[in-house]
Design an enzyme around this catalytic site. Sequence first.
Site, short mmCIF file in Angstrom:
data_model
loop_
_atom_site.label_atom_id
_atom_site.label_comp_id
_atom_site.label_asym_id
_atom_site.label_seq_id
_atom_site.Cartn_x
_atom_site.Cartn_y
_atom_site.Cartn_z
N PRO A 11 5.30 -6.95 -6.50
CA PRO A 11 6.49 -6.88 -5.65
C PRO A 11 6.21 -6.60 -4.18
CG PRO A 11 6.35 -4.96 -7.10
CD PRO A 11 5.32 -5.95 -7.57
N ASN A 12 6.98 -7.29 -3.37
CA ASN A 12 7.01 -7.16 -1.90
C ASN A 12 5.83 -7.82 -1.19
OD1 ASN A 12 9.50 -5.64 -1.60
ND2 ASN A 12 8.41 -3.98 -2.63
N ARG A 19 5.72 -7.79 8.09
CA ARG A 19 6.08 -6.37 8.30
C ARG A 19 4.86 -5.50 8.00
NH1 ARG A 19 11.23 -6.94 5.19
NH2 ARG A 19 12.20 -8.68 6.26
N TYR A 24 -0.89 -3.35 5.99
CA TYR A 24 -1.22 -4.48 5.12
C TYR A 24 -1.81 -5.69 5.84
CZ TYR A 24 1.45 -1.71 1.81
OH TYR A 24 1.89 -0.69 1.01
N ASN A 75 -3.03 -8.05 -7.92
CA ASN A 75 -2.58 -6.93 -7.10
C ASN A 75 -1.21 -6.55 -7.65
OD1 ASN A 75 -1.63 -5.09 -5.30
ND2 ASN A 75 -2.21 -6.24 -3.46
N ALA A 78 3.39 -2.06 -6.26
CA ALA A 78 3.96 -0.77 -6.70
C ALA A 78 3.90 -0.58 -8.22
CB ALA A 78 5.41 -0.67 -6.23
N HIS A 81 1.40 1.76 -10.15
CA HIS A 81 1.59 3.19 -10.34
C HIS A 81 2.68 3.53 -11.35
CE1 HIS A 81 -0.69 2.80 -6.68
NE2 HIS A 81 0.34 2.25 -6.06
N ASP A 88 0.02 -3.09 -20.78
CA ASP A 88 -0.01 -3.57 -22.16
C ASP A 88 -0.19 -5.09 -22.22
OD1 ASP A 88 0.32 -1.01 -23.11
OD2 ASP A 88 2.44 -1.24 -23.62
N GLU A 99 -8.55 -5.67 -10.58
CA GLU A 99 -7.40 -5.14 -9.83
C GLU A 99 -7.78 -5.02 -8.36
OE1 GLU A 99 -6.38 -1.20 -11.19
OE2 GLU A 99 -5.09 -0.82 -9.45
N HIS A 101 -6.38 -4.14 -4.19
CA HIS A 101 -5.36 -3.61 -3.28
C HIS A 101 -5.81 -3.82 -1.85
CE1 HIS A 101 -3.18 -1.74 -6.53
NE2 HIS A 101 -4.34 -1.37 -7.02
N LEU A 102 -4.87 -4.15 -1.00
CA LEU A 102 -5.16 -4.30 0.42
C LEU A 102 -5.52 -2.96 1.04
CD1 LEU A 102 -2.04 -6.52 0.86
CD2 LEU A 102 -4.31 -7.33 1.47
N ARG A 108 -4.10 7.32 0.26
CA ARG A 108 -2.68 7.31 0.64
C ARG A 108 -1.94 8.43 -0.11
NH1 ARG A 108 -0.24 1.43 0.70
NH2 ARG A 108 1.33 2.57 1.91
N ARG A 112 0.16 7.25 -5.26
CA ARG A 112 -0.55 5.96 -5.33
C ARG A 112 -1.96 6.11 -5.91
NH1 ARG A 112 2.68 2.43 -2.18
NH2 ARG A 112 3.74 3.55 -0.53
O1 CA2 Z 1 -2.46 -1.89 -0.91
C1 CA2 Z 1 -1.95 -2.64 -1.77
O2 CA2 Z 1 -2.33 -3.79 -1.95
C2 CA2 Z 1 -0.78 -2.12 -2.61
O3 CA2 Z 1 -0.88 -2.71 -3.89
C3 CA2 Z 1 0.48 -2.62 -1.89
C4 CA2 Z 1 1.76 -2.11 -2.52
C5 CA2 Z 1 1.72 -0.60 -2.72
O4 CA2 Z 1 2.87 -0.18 -3.43
C6 CA2 Z 1 0.48 -0.16 -3.47
O5 CA2 Z 1 0.48 1.25 -3.56
C7 CA2 Z 1 -0.77 -0.62 -2.76
C8 CA2 Z 1 2.95 -2.45 -1.64
C9 CA2 Z 1 3.09 -3.90 -1.31
C10 CA2 Z 1 4.12 -4.04 -0.24
O6 CA2 Z 1 3.78 -5.13 0.55
C11 CA2 Z 1 4.35 -5.24 1.79
C12 CA2 Z 1 3.81 -6.17 2.61
C13 CA2 Z 1 4.32 -6.32 3.90
C14 CA2 Z 1 5.37 -5.52 4.30
C15 CA2 Z 1 5.91 -4.59 3.45
C16 CA2 Z 1 5.41 -4.45 2.18
#
Ligand code: CA2
Length: 147
Positions: A11-12, A19, A24, A75, A78, A81, A88, A99, A101-102, A108, A112
Amino acid sequence: MEKQILVLHGPNLNLLGSREPDTYGRMTLAEIDRGLEEQAAKGGFRIQTFQSNHEGELVDLIQQHGPSSAGVLINPAAYTHTSVALRDALLAVAVPVVEVHLSNIHTREPFRHHSYVAPVAVGQITGFGPDSYRLGLSALMEHIHHS
Ligand code: CA2
């Protein structure tokens, strides 16, 4: 025939590049996917990439495309966590998972620091920005070659 790797973004991550560049980076998801596609082709793999903001849809994608894949690069964003369902599904598909993560999830907020996915993954790469995906794909391809 070329082996396939399933690439999943949670997600996101569709917002990448637009943003929160300080956290990120500035690359878009399309740019990341393009890089992975080229990298995979050089390694003799093809990739199938999906992004979803929905937990159940990610589970469906793992069930649908996981069994025909040699590995999964994910990736979980969210859901890393929170999601026992995703863990599963990854466990059930029984192919190697990496796995990524950026950001470095361990430096953090405390919520997380825990990943539900990590225990069912071959490994986790976290904190290298878009390079986490490149390093993760490289590790996954090596792992598949050697197993
Ligand atoms: O660091 C990562 O790749 C995360 O998986 C990114 C997730 C965060 O919840 C994890 O703890 C770490 C959040 C992704 C949100 O992506 C955005 C990208 C641009 C602007 C806003 C959110």
